[in-house]
Scaffold this motif. Structure first.
Motif, short mmCIF file in Angstrom:
data_model
loop_
_atom_site.label_atom_id
_atom_site.label_comp_id
_atom_site.label_asym_id
_atom_site.label_seq_id
_atom_site.Cartn_x
_atom_site.Cartn_y
_atom_site.Cartn_z
N GLY A 208 -65.38 -49.19 -10.64
CA GLY A 208 -64.25 -49.84 -9.97
C GLY A 208 -62.92 -49.16 -10.17
O GLY A 208 -61.89 -49.72 -9.78
N GLY B 145 -54.11 -57.90 -3.96
CA GLY B 145 -55.49 -57.50 -4.24
C GLY B 145 -56.50 -58.41 -3.56
O GLY B 145 -56.15 -59.47 -3.03
N ALA B 146 -57.77 -57.94 -3.61
CA ALA B 146 -58.85 -58.76 -3.04
C ALA B 146 -58.96 -60.08 -3.79
O ALA B 146 -59.30 -61.11 -3.22
CB ALA B 146 -60.17 -58.00 -3.14
N GLN B 147 -58.66 -60.04 -5.09
CA GLN B 147 -58.83 -61.26 -5.89
C GLN B 147 -57.96 -62.39 -5.35
O GLN B 147 -58.38 -63.53 -5.25
CB GLN B 147 -58.51 -60.96 -7.36
CG GLN B 147 -58.82 -62.08 -8.32
CD GLN B 147 -60.32 -62.34 -8.52
OE1 GLN B 147 -61.17 -61.54 -8.13
NE2 GLN B 147 -60.65 -63.46 -9.12
N TYR C 12 -70.43 -59.68 -8.52
CA TYR C 12 -69.09 -59.41 -9.05
C TYR C 12 -68.58 -60.71 -9.66
O TYR C 12 -68.42 -61.70 -8.94
CB TYR C 12 -68.22 -58.93 -7.89
CG TYR C 12 -66.80 -58.54 -8.25
CD1 TYR C 12 -66.54 -57.65 -9.29
CD2 TYR C 12 -65.73 -59.05 -7.53
CE1 TYR C 12 -65.24 -57.28 -9.60
CE2 TYR C 12 -64.42 -58.69 -7.83
CZ TYR C 12 -64.19 -57.79 -8.87
OH TYR C 12 -62.91 -57.44 -9.18
N TYR D 192 -70.46 -65.68 -0.68
CA TYR D 192 -69.66 -64.46 -0.92
C TYR D 192 -70.63 -63.28 -1.01
O TYR D 192 -71.56 -63.30 -1.82
CB TYR D 192 -68.88 -64.62 -2.22
CG TYR D 192 -68.32 -63.32 -2.77
CD1 TYR D 192 -67.02 -62.91 -2.44
CD2 TYR D 192 -69.06 -62.51 -3.62
CE1 TYR D 192 -66.50 -61.72 -2.95
CE2 TYR D 192 -68.54 -61.32 -4.14
CZ TYR D 192 -67.27 -60.94 -3.80
OH TYR D 192 -66.76 -59.77 -4.29
N THR E 85 -71.13 -58.69 -0.62
CA THR E 85 -70.54 -57.33 -0.57
C THR E 85 -71.51 -56.43 0.20
O THR E 85 -72.22 -55.61 -0.41
CB THR E 85 -70.33 -56.80 -2.01
OG1 THR E 85 -71.54 -57.01 -2.78
CG2 THR E 85 -69.20 -57.50 -2.72
N TYR F 55 -72.08 -55.08 -5.09
CA TYR F 55 -71.63 -54.95 -6.47
C TYR F 55 -72.43 -55.94 -7.30
O TYR F 55 -72.40 -57.12 -7.01
CB TYR F 55 -70.13 -55.25 -6.60
CG TYR F 55 -69.60 -54.82 -7.93
CD1 TYR F 55 -69.01 -53.57 -8.10
CD2 TYR F 55 -69.74 -55.64 -9.05
CE1 TYR F 55 -68.56 -53.16 -9.34
CE2 TYR F 55 -69.30 -55.22 -10.29
CZ TYR F 55 -68.71 -53.98 -10.42
OH TYR F 55 -68.28 -53.55 -11.66
N ASP G 207 -66.73 -59.11 1.38
CA ASP G 207 -65.82 -58.32 0.54
C ASP G 207 -66.15 -56.84 0.73
O ASP G 207 -67.18 -56.36 0.28
CB ASP G 207 -65.99 -58.75 -0.93
CG ASP G 207 -65.06 -57.98 -1.88
OD1 ASP G 207 -64.35 -57.07 -1.42
OD2 ASP G 207 -65.06 -58.28 -3.09
N TYR H 96 -64.82 -53.98 -0.44
CA TYR H 96 -63.86 -53.46 -1.42
C TYR H 96 -63.83 -51.95 -1.56
O TYR H 96 -62.81 -51.39 -1.94
CB TYR H 96 -64.14 -54.10 -2.78
CG TYR H 96 -65.49 -53.71 -3.33
CD1 TYR H 96 -66.66 -54.20 -2.76
CD2 TYR H 96 -65.60 -52.83 -4.38
CE1 TYR H 96 -67.90 -53.82 -3.23
CE2 TYR H 96 -66.85 -52.44 -4.86
CZ TYR H 96 -67.98 -52.94 -4.28
OH TYR H 96 -69.19 -52.55 -4.74
N SER I 140 -59.31 -54.22 0.15
CA SER I 140 -58.50 -53.95 -1.04
C SER I 140 -58.01 -52.51 -1.02
O SER I 140 -58.71 -51.63 -0.51
CB SER I 140 -59.36 -54.17 -2.28
OG SER I 140 -58.70 -53.69 -3.42
N SER J 16 -57.27 -51.23 -3.97
CA SER J 16 -57.45 -50.89 -5.39
C SER J 16 -58.31 -49.64 -5.58
O SER J 16 -58.15 -48.94 -6.57
CB SER J 16 -58.10 -52.04 -6.14
OG SER J 16 -57.20 -53.13 -6.21
N LYS J 17 -59.24 -49.40 -4.66
CA LYS J 17 -60.11 -48.22 -4.80
C LYS J 17 -59.58 -47.05 -4.01
O LYS J 17 -59.67 -45.91 -4.44
CB LYS J 17 -61.54 -48.53 -4.31
CG LYS J 17 -62.08 -49.84 -4.71
CD LYS J 17 -62.27 -49.96 -6.20
CE LYS J 17 -62.20 -51.41 -6.58
NZ LYS J 17 -62.19 -51.71 -7.96
N ARG K 248 -51.87 -53.70 -6.71
CA ARG K 248 -52.24 -55.08 -6.38
C ARG K 248 -52.01 -55.35 -4.88
O ARG K 248 -51.24 -56.22 -4.49
CB ARG K 248 -51.47 -56.12 -7.22
CG ARG K 248 -51.56 -55.97 -8.70
CD ARG K 248 -52.99 -55.83 -9.22
NE ARG K 248 -53.88 -56.91 -8.90
CZ ARG K 248 -55.12 -56.73 -8.40
NH1 ARG K 248 -55.59 -55.51 -8.15
NH2 ARG K 248 -55.88 -57.75 -8.15
#
Ligand SMILES: Cc1ncc(COP(=O)(O)O)c(C=O)c1O
Length: 477
Positions: free
Chosen positions: A120, A185-187, A211, A248, A250, A255, A283, A285, A313, A315-316, A323
């Motif tokens: 991640g 972020g995705a969160q 995840y 949910y 992915t 993940y 997701d 991600y 996201s 983030s990657k 964020r």
């Protein structure tokens, strides 16, 4: 420094000032080298005579806690080492909700290793730092800051338009600025979706292994959570609970297993969701990095009923510390998601959104993905090759054509034995994550995950050699 001294109802004022400054130094609120207010200013603000303050300062100086430089002020002595972390804090009487006892802060954040296979994480050294600094500093001067007003919770319009174009081209996702909301972020995207769609007590289904941060999030909001098995085609649709409110998944790069959800499985999931009136979170991600064939259609594109909420996201693709993420909602829940974003934190930091919009618009984001994608493809290939050739007695690599990690399942070793090997590796400077940690309800599976965002090519062979030594030592060759 701004010093808070309270003399209300106190008698010996000099003694009180002395004690309060002494305590502030002892517990680290005042640090070595900090400059104290001039005695005249402090006296004025406390409405006491200047002598009252100088007596206190002199006493502290006499004990070596303060020193003065003529004409330059009074400072906390550099020789005094405060008791670190001893900030005075009473336990107090407040009782957090029971759910927080079952939630742990991820320990993985803090542990970089020489051979860093944590999942991640992107390669921060490849981030376009110079360009980003330029964009941020130019946006800092923009009207967004000087305007001094709150922005719309949906997020920066230019960024929403840029994302809509980008995911339309790169992923075939149907989106416009009108159904995108920018999140931290995705969160946070998952948080606002949960707030918009799920009542306390309702059931949310997760891939298992899966995840884990979203499972904690949904539980903290009062939802029930259930793990559903995953096979080589993705989530097992036949095992989904009929009373779920939301699922949910992915699909691009599961993940933690790394498999891609097959097209028949995607269609079966949509069909099942339609029959049971269930919402789906997709997701996506880390699917920007693909190493083979054309990507499959996202669920969001295959969905004709408007029950898929798509989450992305940065983030990657860029950095997790920015964020930045986003959610693409069907029209029926866009307003609720934006209201949820509003009540949570109003909107995401505008400058960072505007800078990213410009990076995408100028083509810098697509170029960056292209560049880092080639680097990750090489690392992915090398890790897969070494694992297949040198770990075949222990591990089977899961097929994976995207993302930033591969997972290998142990075929003869137990979860405990794999844990032994992972701990041995950490002692030798090799950070690998155990698959077993990502089980939700089902029995943990023995295996290891290999992220390649944070490890340079030149460290991969040595990191895996050290891991192999651990396998030989701990579980035999
Ligand atoms: C499955 C999954 N979703 C989303 C994310 C990214 O989350 P965020 O955008 O909040 O950093 C990660 C990061 O590791 C992930 O593994």
């Amino acid at each position: 420094v701004e010093l808070h001294i309270n003399l209300i109802g106190r008698k010996n004022l000099s003694g009180e000032i002395y004690r309060q400054i002494r305590r502030a130094i002892a517990d680290g609120r005042l640090r070595p080298g900090d400059c104290l207010p001039a005695s005249r200013d402090l006296a004025k603000s406390l409405k006491v005579s200047r002598t009252t303050v100088t007596v206190a300062y002199d006493r502290l100086a006499g004990e070596g806690l303060l020193f003065s430089r003529i004409g330059a002020g009074t400072y906390v002595s550099n020789h005094f080492a405060p008791a670190t972390g001893k900030h005075r804090q009473t336990e107090g009487v407040l009782q957090p909700k029971a759910v927080w006892q079952s939630i742990r802060l991820a320990s993985a954040f803090a542990r970089p290793a020489k051979f860093d296979f944590r999942t991640g994480l992107p390669d921060a050294s490849l981030f376009p730092h110079e360009t980003w600094r330029r964009l941020m500093s130019s946006e800092m001067r923009s009207e967004f800051l000087s305007g001094g007003v709150y922005e719309h919770p949906a997020g920066h319009l230019g960024l929403r338009e840029a994302i809509a174009r980008h995911i339309g081209i790169s992923r075939g996702v149907q989106a416009s600025a009108d159904n995108i909301t920018i999140t931290n972020g995705a969160q946070q995207a998952l948080d606002v979706i949960a707030r918009a769609l799920v009542e306390p007590g309702e059931l949310v289904a997760f891939e298992d292994p899966g995840y884990t941060p979203p499972t904690m999030l949904f539980r903290s909001l009062g939802a029930r959570v259930k793990g559903v098995p995953v096979d080589e085609q993705g989530i097992v649709v036949d095992a989904l609970p009929r009373d779920a409110r939301l699922v949910y998944v992915t699909p691009s790069h599961q993940y933690p297993l790394g498999v891609t959800m097959s097209l028949p499985r995607r269609l079966a999931l949509l069909d099942w969701a339609a029959r049971n009136n269930v919402a789906i979170i997709e997701d996506d991600y880390d699917s920007e990095f693909r190493f083979e064939e054309r990507p499959l259609e996202p669920l969001q594109t295959l969905d004709t009923a408007g029950r898929v909420v798509y989450v992305g996201s940065f983030s990657k693709t860029l950095l997790p510390t920015l964020r930045l993420g986003f959610v693409v909602t069907p029209g029926s829940c866009t307003a609720a998601v934006r209201k949820a974003k509003f009540v949570t934190d109003w909107h995401t930091f505008t400058v960072v959104q505007a800078a990213l919009a410009r990076l995408i618009d100028a083509g810098g984001f697509a170029r960056h993905i292209h560049k880092v994608g080639r680097v990750y493809a090489e690392r992915h290939q090398l890790i897969t090759k070494i694992l297949s050739e040198e770990f075949f007695e222990y591990l089977t690599v899961m097929p994976s054509v995207a993302g930033l990690h591969v997972t290998a399942i142990a075929h003869s070793l137990s979860v405990d034995e794999i844990g032994e090997c992972a701990r041995c590796a950490v002692e030798r400077g090799v950070a690998v994550q155990e698959l077993s940690k990502f089980s939700i309800d089902l029995p943990p599976r023995a295996g290891l995950m290999f992220g390649y965002g944070a490890i340079p090519m030149r460290h991969i062979p040595e990191g895996l050699r050290l891991l192999r030594v651990c396998f030989e030592e701990r579980v035999g060759g």
